[in-house]
Enzyme design. Sequence first.
Site, PDB file in Angstrom:
ATOM      1  N   SER A  29       0.849  -1.187   0.000  1.00 40.12           N
ATOM      2  CA  SER A  29       0.000   0.000   0.000  1.00 40.12           C
ATOM      3  C   SER A  29       0.882   1.233   0.000  1.00 40.12           C
ATOM      4  CB  SER A  29      -0.883  -0.005   1.245  1.00 40.12           C
ATOM      5  OG  SER A  29      -0.070   0.273   2.365  1.00 40.12           O
ATOM      6  N   LYS A  30       0.237   2.375   0.029  1.00 43.19           N
ATOM      7  CA  LYS A  30       0.973   3.649   0.029  1.00 43.19           C
ATOM      8  C   LYS A  30       2.002   3.719   1.158  1.00 43.19           C
ATOM      9  CE  LYS A  30      -1.417   6.627  -2.911  1.00 43.19           C
ATOM     10  NZ  LYS A  30      -2.876   6.484  -2.891  1.00 43.19           N
ATOM     11  N   ARG A  31       1.639   3.082   2.272  1.00 45.01           N
ATOM     12  CA  ARG A  31       2.539   3.053   3.416  1.00 45.01           C
ATOM     13  C   ARG A  31       3.921   2.512   3.054  1.00 45.01           C
ATOM     14  NH1 ARG A  31       1.907  -0.731   6.970  1.00 45.01           N
ATOM     15  NH2 ARG A  31       0.234  -1.593   5.722  1.00 45.01           N
ATOM     16  N   GLY A  38       5.260   2.902   0.252  1.00 43.74           N
ATOM     17  CA  GLY A  38       5.789   3.653  -0.884  1.00 43.74           C
ATOM     18  C   GLY A  38       5.264   3.067  -2.184  1.00 43.74           C
TER      19      GLY A  38
END
Length: 472
Positions: A240-242, A244
Amino acid sequence: MSVVTRFAPSPTGYLHIGGARTALYCWLHAKKHQGEFVLRIEDTDRERSTDEAVQAILDGMSWLGLDHTQGPYYQTKRFDRYKEVAEQLLEQGDAYPCFCSKERLDELRETQMANKEKPRYDGKCRNLTPEERDLSQPHVIRFKNPTEGSVKWADAVKGNIEFSNGELDDLIIARTDGTPTYNFTVVVDDWDMKITQVVRGDDHVNNTPRQINIFKALNAKPPEYAHVPMILGDDGKKLSKRHGAVGVMQYRDDGYLREAVLNYLVRLGWSHGDQEIFSIEEMIELFDIHDINKAASAFNTEKLNWLNQHYMKTMPVEKVKEALMWHLENHQIDLTNGPAIESLIPVFADRVQTLKEFANSIGYFYADFDSYDEKAAKKHLRPVAKEPLSEVQNRLNGLTEWQPEAIQSAIDSTAEALGVGMGKIGMPLRVAVTGGGQSPNLDVTLQLIGKERVSQRIDAALEFIKNREAQS
Ligand code: GLU
């Protein structure tokens, strides 16, 4: 039958790394079999689809070099066709209008949930007679899913999969406003576009039996399916965005070469023995959708960095330069004011892992700096450095040949003459000419900076030391 694959993203965000990997696998399969590669934009969700996302997908695909041979097709431009096929299913008796109100459906779902049953449509309108169907009333169209038997397919990645029809309810294929739904448009498109292999994320496994049933009702042959496991972050959680997990263009911005990203992506879920490095030609030759890993793969930034450095070191300098130019412009580096960038590429490829780091590291070759790295100056531009700096400056100024070897011997002979170790000369010199404590070997660095500039920078460093002395 000639091979046709498609990449069918929904334009609701960036082209992320998972999507790019799917696109690559589709592209490779088509290339390998000299087939067609269709790009299809699945933009029927009008609320979530944006023009920016479409552009981001096109940019990402083009940066990666995954060129399509057909499309891009836009589903929103094909509504007439979906309508036509829905009518065909209605006429055949494989679809029916459903008049159930939202309230009834909500109530049904609640009762089913309370009874611990799987929420599903109960088929109330399935067997209405033509007289009972008042088409002037709001209605959706539902596909008449078979109630008996099962749907099976041999998934190229996951092997044999079977769903009992009893688990599937009658899917809505057109909403009250007549717009088609996702599982239906996919089938119509895959059918019309003569897709032979559908490679997609395994979050679509549950849609597949419904789609196959619609194919069958249309008397069409379903494509071969290859459901690719998802990508996990390095902590084993869904990427996920977490982690990167951003758009592929961010990888360009962060200084990755497309060759490295493609090589990284192809190995993220596929392997050929223990080979790690694949040229694009090799990928095309060796890739097979049947060899895609069954297990999810984990993203590993270190490996991507390693590959990127490998390609920076081994690709023709001209090609690295091409990719590097974008970063140099971003850093406003004036290439006319320094050495040929080609000569810096082999020197820095050993030292940095990304083009961005590269661009960040080479400023002093093209412009003078007005300050030093504070720590480096404090440590190395001290009064004791004055003599070594002046002495080495003299010897460098006297060189007739400005080549690494001659430069090195000027430095060595200074150390000898002053009876000091290399560190007492090398580090002050490095800070004087580069502004910081880190650079490639001094001989090449000085050579590339140029004789005149080196001498001027030593002057400036001596001045700096004097001013410091005066202040203290
Ligand atoms: N549009 C779907 C998605 O972005 C893909 C559908 C498919 O590949 O069949 O997840």
